[in-house]
Design a protein around this motif. Structure first.
Motif, short mmCIF file in Angstrom:
data_model
loop_
_atom_site.label_atom_id
_atom_site.label_comp_id
_atom_site.label_asym_id
_atom_site.label_seq_id
_atom_site.Cartn_x
_atom_site.Cartn_y
_atom_site.Cartn_z
N SER A 89 0.85 -1.19 0.00
CA SER A 89 0.00 0.00 0.00
C SER A 89 0.88 1.24 0.00
O SER A 89 1.93 1.27 0.66
N LEU A 90 0.44 2.25 -0.71
CA LEU A 90 1.17 3.52 -0.72
C LEU A 90 0.98 4.28 0.59
O LEU A 90 1.69 5.24 0.85
N PHE A 98 0.06 11.97 -0.93
CA PHE A 98 -0.89 10.88 -0.69
C PHE A 98 -0.49 10.09 0.55
O PHE A 98 -1.32 9.80 1.41
N HIS A 99 0.77 9.73 0.65
CA HIS A 99 1.24 8.97 1.82
C HIS A 99 0.96 9.73 3.12
O HIS A 99 0.62 9.13 4.14
N PHE A 112 -14.33 2.65 -1.45
CA PHE A 112 -13.08 2.02 -1.04
C PHE A 112 -12.85 2.30 0.44
O PHE A 112 -13.19 3.38 0.92
N THR A 113 -12.23 1.37 1.11
CA THR A 113 -11.71 1.66 2.44
C THR A 113 -10.40 2.41 2.26
O THR A 113 -9.84 2.47 1.16
N LYS A 114 -9.88 2.95 3.35
CA LYS A 114 -8.58 3.60 3.31
C LYS A 114 -7.52 2.62 2.81
O LYS A 114 -6.67 2.96 1.99
N GLU A 115 -7.58 1.39 3.29
CA GLU A 115 -6.61 0.37 2.89
C GLU A 115 -6.69 0.10 1.38
O GLU A 115 -5.68 -0.06 0.71
N GLU A 173 -3.51 2.73 -5.31
CA GLU A 173 -2.48 3.68 -5.74
C GLU A 173 -1.12 2.99 -5.87
O GLU A 173 -0.38 3.24 -6.83
N TYR A 174 -0.79 2.11 -4.95
CA TYR A 174 0.45 1.36 -5.05
C TYR A 174 0.47 0.51 -6.32
O TYR A 174 1.43 0.53 -7.09
N LYS A 175 -0.59 -0.23 -6.52
CA LYS A 175 -0.63 -1.18 -7.64
C LYS A 175 -0.59 -0.46 -8.98
O LYS A 175 0.03 -0.95 -9.93
N HIS A 176 -1.22 0.70 -9.09
CA HIS A 176 -1.20 1.45 -10.33
C HIS A 176 0.21 1.93 -10.66
O HIS A 176 0.70 1.77 -11.78
#
Length: 147
Positions: A3-4, A107-108, A125-128, A134-137
């Protein structure tokens, strides 16, 4: 799943991003490295603006693609890009790279935000889940350039 919004995910993406240069060559797709840096900013801006929206999104996209956001399996090459997220002209790598770095940090830094409005395409979406998306993109596009 990375996760970002976590320290480890944020540091990893920043470290990998530092390996990009104006000369980085894509492994697939059509975007140049400058266009990719511009493109990766847009989903981050959506999350950061955190605006309510009334979009119901596309049922097919929500049902089939949303599930791929929450596992460790990398996205496949050459996924379609929404027309509004496509760079139509060349982008200056140095300027877009700096903006992307700053947005990743911004964002972080909202990792403690509690209220997240729905994504305009994918819905709630949840926060998680926001952090994972965002990480995966960004991971997908760094892999596009061999990083």
């Amino acid at each position: 799943m990375q996760s970002l919004l976590t320290q480890a995910g944020h540091q990893e993406i920043k470290q990998r991003l530092s390996k990009l240069s104006a000369d980085s060559k894509r492994q697939w797709g059509k975007m140049t490295v400058g266009q990719m840096c511009w493109h990766c900013q847009l989903p981050l801006r959506i999350a950061l603006e955190n605006k309510p929206n009334s979009s119901k999104g596309n049922w097919f996209v929500k049902t089939f693609f949303k599930n791929s956001m929450y596992n460790d399996k990398p996205w496949r090459k050459n996924l379609p890009t929404a027309p509004q997220l496509k760079a139509k002209e060349e982008k200056d790598f140095d300027a877009e790279y700096l903006k992307l770095q700053n947005l990743i940090d911004e964002f972080h830094n909202i990792k403690d935000r509690e209220k997240w409005h729905p994504h305009p395409i994918f819905g709630s979406f949840t926060k998680e889940q926001w952090g994972q998306l965002e990480y995966k993109h960004i991971d997908h596009h760094l892999r596009q350039f061999g990083i």
